[in-house]
Design an enzyme around this catalytic site. Structure first.
Site, PDB file in Angstrom:
ATOM      1  N   CYS A  68       0.793  -1.211   0.258  1.00  0.00           N
ATOM      2  CA  CYS A  68      -0.242   0.522   0.481  1.00  0.00           C
ATOM      3  C   CYS A  68       1.095   1.320   0.294  1.00  0.00           C
ATOM      4  O   CYS A  68       2.157   1.749  -0.138  1.00  0.00           O
ATOM      5  CB  CYS A  68      -0.985   0.077   1.070  1.00  0.00           C
ATOM      6  SG  CYS A  68      -0.009  -0.110   2.188  1.00  0.00           S
TER       7      CYS A  68
ATOM      8  N   ALA B 210       3.181   1.635   2.725  1.00  0.00           N
ATOM      9  CA  ALA B 210       4.218   1.526   2.957  1.00  0.00           C
ATOM     10  C   ALA B 210       5.247   1.742   2.355  1.00  0.00           C
ATOM     11  O   ALA B 210       6.373   1.947   2.680  1.00  0.00           O
ATOM     12  CB  ALA B 210       3.901  -0.443   2.241  1.00  0.00           C
TER      13      ALA B 210
ATOM     14  N   ARG C 292      11.661  -4.907   6.121  1.00  0.00           N
ATOM     15  CA  ARG C 292      12.237  -5.451   5.009  1.00  0.00           C
ATOM     16  C   ARG C 292      13.761  -5.178   5.088  1.00  0.00           C
ATOM     17  O   ARG C 292      14.588  -5.496   4.020  1.00  0.00           O
ATOM     18  CB  ARG C 292      11.837  -3.555   3.987  1.00  0.00           C
ATOM     19  CG  ARG C 292      12.595  -3.440   3.235  1.00  0.00           C
ATOM     20  CD  ARG C 292      11.864  -2.385   3.012  1.00  0.00           C
ATOM     21  NE  ARG C 292      12.107  -1.251   1.569  1.00  0.00           N
ATOM     22  CZ  ARG C 292      13.252   0.116   1.813  1.00  0.00           C
ATOM     23  NH1 ARG C 292      13.060   0.192   3.112  1.00  0.00           N
ATOM     24  NH2 ARG C 292      13.430   0.818   0.750  1.00  0.00           N
TER      25      ARG C 292
ATOM     26  N   HIS D  96       6.361   7.017  -2.079  1.00  0.00           N
ATOM     27  CA  HIS D  96       7.423   7.121  -2.343  1.00  0.00           C
ATOM     28  C   HIS D  96       7.582   8.416  -2.133  1.00  0.00           C
ATOM     29  O   HIS D  96       8.037   9.371  -2.435  1.00  0.00           O
ATOM     30  CB  HIS D  96       8.133   6.187  -3.306  1.00  0.00           C
ATOM     31  CG  HIS D  96       8.305   4.308  -3.355  1.00  0.00           C
ATOM     32  ND1 HIS D  96       7.743   3.997  -4.298  1.00  0.00           N
ATOM     33  CD2 HIS D  96       8.068   3.692  -2.214  1.00  0.00           C
ATOM     34  CE1 HIS D  96       8.033   3.234  -3.986  1.00  0.00           C
ATOM     35  NE2 HIS D  96       8.160   2.447  -2.832  1.00  0.00           N
TER      36      HIS D  96
END
Ligand code: CFM
Length: 545
Positions: A64, A67, A98, A197
């Site tokens: 999503c 995230a 991650r 991002h």
């Protein structure tokens, strides 16, 4: 020969048709735009459908927007206190899964990465509003940790109930005298983590970059954009740059700090690893401060050597170029024997990779260097430019979903804009083969006839495995065990399983050794994939009229 190998070559077009035919007509039409049989020579160039919504009901690999913002971009920064405003699961599942690493230089340097900060919203906050709880959480975090900056991340319920995280950030910033800023990165905000991002980087650009007045020391100052220190990749590159005499002043955002971000405008060159997550920052840094950028790739030994040479050539310094050549020669002397030994076993084997927005391209190099063939690849959430190359940027249709994400208008900074190279220098470098502001994308580098699939789903994955029987499949943890139960090893290219680093020269050796072990393990042959012994159960996705 492996009993599961196909005797005759596979017709990729037939595979594509079969995959698409299984869907209801409308769904099939949509998926057909995101499934291509690659042909780099064809004119006009093939157009890949990308960065569009996943069709409801389909099991996607995507994550999503929250995230992408909190986990991916800000996750690897150790001294910004990242506070999730939302239910506890959002904070917890975006916390270190991650495998992004950090290494504070001194024991008493702040490092908040081992902590997971969340407002832990409850039903009553959803009903009556959560701003009060958020204020309290910011205060509490400040009282305990005294950070220089706090980031507040909005989750889906926060957007739905309308809590104003930016107003809270402004108030608390004034009250505490530190930099507090918010990210409207609700999970549903975009079609994937890619939107996250962009939201993260826009806020860093507005609230952090350029805030540190003192220029770091160094002759060849470089900022590395889009390297996230997964499994220690960033550490390898830090060491490599240092040995070459390149001054890495800031990384976005592997092993990063607030001050590193705030000083990025002092660099003389920006190099971009993951184009997808950060190319717009490179553009904005150039427009505002006059710092040129180009694409690099430190995944693969040959690719790493090429990238180092490119950086040295940019600075046009003989001493730097010589040092880079020495380092490359030292590293290649270690690489070649390992590579050749493994290549003898891996040559001709096949791989498929479906990951993120850059690795499905970058990791092809590593496999090719040991003689392996990539028969299918795709991104989860990349955009057309990552598939086809940046020349398509002006032709990308802006839809309602992408319009939802702010595009910053950036102008040259009245005091800090300083072109690092004159237009003549840039033109001369370009004439000598330098490609500034460019990325050719994944498809031109893939073989004719290979499959390129955007936002692959679980059904398509299973079909590919059954038809192609690749020697290795690369994806993430959601796919890993399902695929391994089919007798095919899966390498996680997100977290690297428990392996890595895989960047640079030492990383290449680590990767090849891991792949060699996986390819040659006898365990896989002991598993019978379901299609060998069981009759398939016939089923339809929806009943068609
Ligand atoms: Fe860039 Fe990444 Fe990737 Fe990415 Fe990611 Fe990642 Fe990835 Mo997982 S920033 S696009 S959102 S390289 S977390 S470090 S591995 S999907 S290919």
């Amino acid at each position: 020969m492996n009993k599961r190998k196909n005797a005759t070559p596979i017709d990729a077009n037939a595979v594509k048709d079969e995959l698409v035919k299984k869907y209801p007509v409308k769904v099939g039409r949509k998926r057909a735009k995101q499934l291509l049989v690659n042909d780099p020579a064809i004119e006009p160039k093939q157009e890949m459908g990308a960065n569009v919504r996943t069709i409801p009901g389909i099991i996607t690999q995507r994550g999503c927007t929250y995230a992408g913002c909190k986990g991916v971009v800000l996750g690897p920064t150790r001294d910004i206190l990242n506070l999730t405003h939302g239910p506890i699961g959002c904070g917890f599942y975006s916390w270190l899964t991650r495998r992004n690493q950090t290494k504070p230089p001194r024991a008493d340097d702040p490092n908040f990465m081992p902590y997971c900060f969340s407002t832990d919203m409850q039903d009553e906050n959803i009903i009556f509003g959560g701003e009060k709880k958020l204020r309290q959480a910011v205060q509490e975090a400040y009282d305990i940790f005294k950070p220089k900056a706090i980031g507040i991340f909005a989750t889906c319920p926060v957007g739905l109930i309308g809590d104003d995280i930016h107003a809270v950030a402004r108030d608390m910033s004034e009250k505490l005298g530190i930099n507090v800023f918010g990210f409207s990165c609700e999970g549903y905000k975009g079609v994937s983590q890619s939107a996250g991002h962009h939201i993260a980087n826009n806020q860093l650009f507005k609230h952090v970059i350029g805030k540190h007045p003192c220029a770091p020391q160094g002759k060849f100052k470089v900022t590395l954009l889009g390297e996230y220190n997964i499994g220690g990749d960033g550490f390898v590159l830090e060491d490599l740059f240092q040995r070459c005499g390149i001054d890495l002043i800031s990384t976005f955002s592997g092993n990063s700090t607030y001050e590193g971000f705030a000083s990025a405008h002092h660099g003389d060159l920006n190099v971009v690893m993951c184009h997808r997550s950060i190319n717009y920052v490179a553009d904005m840094l150039e427009k505002k401060y006059g710092i040129p950028w180009f694409k690099v790739n430190f995944i693969g030994a040959e690719a790493s050597a090429k990238s180092l040479r490119k950086i040295a050539a940019y600075f046009e310094d003989k001493e730097l170029m010589d040092r880079v050549e020495e380092v490359i020669a030292e590293e290649m002397a270690k690489i070649v024997p390992v590579r050749d030994q493994i290549k003898a076993r891996s040559e001709g084997k096949t791989a498929m990779m479906f990951v993120g927005g850059s690795r499905a391209h970058h990791y092809q190099n590593l496999f090719k260097e040991i003689g392996m063939k990539i028969i299918a690849a795709g991104y989860e959430f990349a955009h057309r430019d990552d598939y086809e190359g940046r020349q398509v940027l002006p032709t990308i249709k802006v839809d309602a979903d992408s319009r939802n994400i702010e595009e910053l208008v950036v102008k040259p900074d009245p005091t800090e804009y300083r072109p690092r190279k004159s237009p003549q220098d840039l033109a001369r470098l370009a004439a000598s083969g330098f490609a500034f502001k460019d990325y050719e994308g994944m498809m031109p580098e893939m073989d004719k006839g290979s499959l390129v699939i955007d936002d692959i789903n679980h059904y398509e994955t299973e079909q590919l495995l059954e038809k192609y029987k690749p020697d290795i499949f690369c994806a993430g943890v959601k796919e890993k065990y399902v695929i391994q139960k089919m007798g095919i090893p899966l390498k996680q290219l997100h977290s690297y399983d428990s392996g890595g680093p895989y960047a640079g020269f030492t990383g290449a050796i680590n990767f090849w050794k891991d792949i060699d072990r996986m390819l040659n393990s006898k365990a896989w042959k002991l598993i019978d994939p379901p299609w060998e012994n069981n009759e398939p159960l016939p089923a339809l996705f929806v009943k068609e009229a």
